[in-house]
Design an enzyme around this catalytic site. Structure first.
Site, PDB file in Angstrom:
ATOM      1  N   HIS A  96       0.842  -1.253   0.077  1.00  0.00           N
ATOM      2  CA  HIS A  96       0.111  -0.040   0.014  1.00  0.00           C
ATOM      3  C   HIS A  96       0.722   1.418  -0.053  1.00  0.00           C
ATOM      4  O   HIS A  96       1.986   1.222   0.411  1.00  0.00           O
ATOM      5  CB  HIS A  96      -0.797   0.040   1.176  1.00  0.00           C
ATOM      6  CG  HIS A  96      -1.738  -1.187   1.202  1.00  0.00           C
ATOM      7  ND1 HIS A  96      -2.669  -1.678   0.381  1.00  0.00           N
ATOM      8  CD2 HIS A  96      -1.777  -2.132   2.070  1.00  0.00           C
ATOM      9  CE1 HIS A  96      -3.329  -2.627   0.719  1.00  0.00           C
ATOM     10  NE2 HIS A  96      -2.797  -3.043   2.110  1.00  0.00           N
ATOM     11  N   GLU A 114      -1.998  -0.719   7.999  1.00  0.00           N
ATOM     12  CA  GLU A 114      -2.961  -1.627   8.286  1.00  0.00           C
ATOM     13  C   GLU A 114      -2.190  -2.717   9.473  1.00  0.00           C
ATOM     14  O   GLU A 114      -1.062  -2.688   9.496  1.00  0.00           O
ATOM     15  CB  GLU A 114      -3.660  -2.455   7.499  1.00  0.00           C
ATOM     16  CG  GLU A 114      -2.608  -3.389   6.658  1.00  0.00           C
ATOM     17  CD  GLU A 114      -3.130  -4.208   5.365  1.00  0.00           C
ATOM     18  OE1 GLU A 114      -3.851  -3.566   4.780  1.00  0.00           O
ATOM     19  OE2 GLU A 114      -2.805  -5.307   5.302  1.00  0.00           O
ATOM     20  N   HIS A 171       3.143  -7.431   1.530  1.00  0.00           N
ATOM     21  CA  HIS A 171       2.589  -8.434   2.546  1.00  0.00           C
ATOM     22  C   HIS A 171       1.273  -9.281   1.914  1.00  0.00           C
ATOM     23  O   HIS A 171       0.992  -9.033   0.790  1.00  0.00           O
ATOM     24  CB  HIS A 171       2.067  -7.751   3.880  1.00  0.00           C
ATOM     25  CG  HIS A 171       0.723  -6.442   3.107  1.00  0.00           C
ATOM     26  ND1 HIS A 171       1.010  -5.398   2.761  1.00  0.00           N
ATOM     27  CD2 HIS A 171      -0.363  -6.603   3.219  1.00  0.00           C
ATOM     28  CE1 HIS A 171      -0.042  -4.870   2.402  1.00  0.00           C
ATOM     29  NE2 HIS A 171      -1.088  -5.633   2.760  1.00  0.00           N
ATOM     30  N   ARG A 191      -1.192  -4.480  -6.015  1.00  0.00           N
ATOM     31  CA  ARG A 191      -0.910  -6.027  -6.414  1.00  0.00           C
ATOM     32  C   ARG A 191       0.300  -6.207  -7.268  1.00  0.00           C
ATOM     33  O   ARG A 191       0.513  -5.857  -8.407  1.00  0.00           O
ATOM     34  CB  ARG A 191      -2.146  -6.449  -7.206  1.00  0.00           C
ATOM     35  CG  ARG A 191      -2.539  -8.051  -6.734  1.00  0.00           C
ATOM     36  CD  ARG A 191      -3.756  -8.465  -7.627  1.00  0.00           C
ATOM     37  NE  ARG A 191      -4.862  -8.138  -6.901  1.00  0.00           N
ATOM     38  CZ  ARG A 191      -6.296  -7.769  -7.464  1.00  0.00           C
ATOM     39  NH1 ARG A 191      -5.919  -7.648  -8.685  1.00  0.00           N
ATOM     40  NH2 ARG A 191      -6.936  -7.291  -6.733  1.00  0.00           N
TER      41      ARG A 191
HETATM   42 ZN    ZN Z   1      -2.874  -4.924   2.946  1.00  0.00          ZN
END
Ligand code: ZN
Length: 315
Positions: A96, A114, A171, A191
């Site tokens: 991200h 996150e 991740h 991605r």
């Molecule tokens: Zn994520």
């Protein structure tokens, strides 16, 4: 003062399983539900208040119209998003952006920090956190030349683990993992690799250029929390175990055995019950419930046997 309960939004995912229905008792009328957005005011899944004075209101509207319930924090949008994720299959490997990159290239969106509390993981399950490239040039080379086995860093995972995933960290969770995710309210995901899988006969879109832009190299901090390694807890609420902090929020776990009380002294506090059932100030709560303790709530008394993940924004 009453708690604000939210009605979750459910998302079908190609990698999703059926544990949200089977183990959390949610009324989901489709298979492969990968995500339960328990507390969200994001346009891609705005949760609705269930019961009480604000019944039927979207969380985004409540936040905009009743800033006083949220400590009048200086945010133009509700800042956090809580999800429970059931991965039956491996998720794509992703990264991200931070606020600055998202603001510039993603229409003013928040970036995404996150963190994951692992509710359950099947034996021998692994998790992907970080990569093995020594610098940015090697990140680029490993990605462009599909050197995935060298690039990807996998570590074992088990229930009770907690990981802070900062922007720029590669991740992914793998099949067999059930987590509670606390994150900035953002839906921007790049991605990197999708195991060359096909969806409806085609590979899902990758975001190679953006991924290379934002991946931090070398990968250094793991930000893993294991309870046996750190037992300290927060000063006022000694029954809340501090799992982790970042610039935007703090996350705790509250274990209630018979009775526990806390002081809600933050702008507001988000809570998700991940195990058991009982009461908060006489009101019944059970596994799968998500609610907010508004500004000024003060002392909250819990009874029963409950495991709760809580969080509060930093403002
Ligand atoms: Zn994520």
């Amino acid at each position: 003062m009453e708690i604000i309960r939210l009605k979750p939004v459910f998302k079908k995912m190609i990698w999703g399983g059926n544990r949200l229905r089977e183990e959390f008792g949610y009324n989901i009328d489709f298979d492969n539900c990968g995500e339960c957005w328990g507390i969200s005011a994001h346009p891609n899944g705005d949760t609705i208040v269930a019961g009480g004075e604000f019944e039927g209101m979207k969380l985004s509207s409540l936040f905009n119209e009743r800033k006083d319930l949220f400590g009048n924090i200086d945010n133009d949008r509700f800042p956090l998003l809580i999800k429970i994720i059931d991965a039956e299959e491996d998720l794509s490997i992703q990264v991200h952006p931070d606020d600055e990159y998202a603001m510039k290239y993603e229409n003013g969106s928040f970036g995404k920090t996150e963190c994951w509390y692992v509710i359950d993981a099947l034996p021998d399950t692994k998790i992907i956190i970080g990569h093995n490239a020594k610098d940015k040039a090697e990140v680029k080379d490993m990605i462009e030349n599909k050197r995935w086995n060298e690039f990807i860093r996998e570590i074992p995972v088990s229930a009770g683990d907690f990981f802070m995933i900062r922007p720029g960290t590669v991740h992914a969770i793998k099949g067999g993992t059930l987590i509670l995710e606390t994150q900035q309210s953002s839906d921007i995901t790049y991605r990197v690799y999708d195991y060359d899988r096909l969806q409806d006969g085609k590979p899902r879109e990758l975001h190679i250029r953006q991924s290379i832009d934002v991946i931090e190299a070398p990968f250094v901090i793991e930000n893993r929390f294991r309870e046996e390694e750190r037992k300290d807890s927060c000063l006022i609420n000694h029954e809340m175990i501090n799992l982790g902090d970042c610039e935007y929020f703090t996350v705790w776990r509250l274990d209630v055995q018979n009775e526990a009380d806390i002081i809600q002294d933050r702008a507001f506090m988000l809570m998700s019950v991940i195990e058991g059932f009982g009461y908060i100030d006489g009101e019944f709560i059970k596994k799968g419930d998500h609610f907010i303790l508004p500004y000024g709530y003060g002392r909250a008394v819990f009874k029963g046997n409950l495991k709760i993940i809580a969080s509060a924004p930093h403002n």
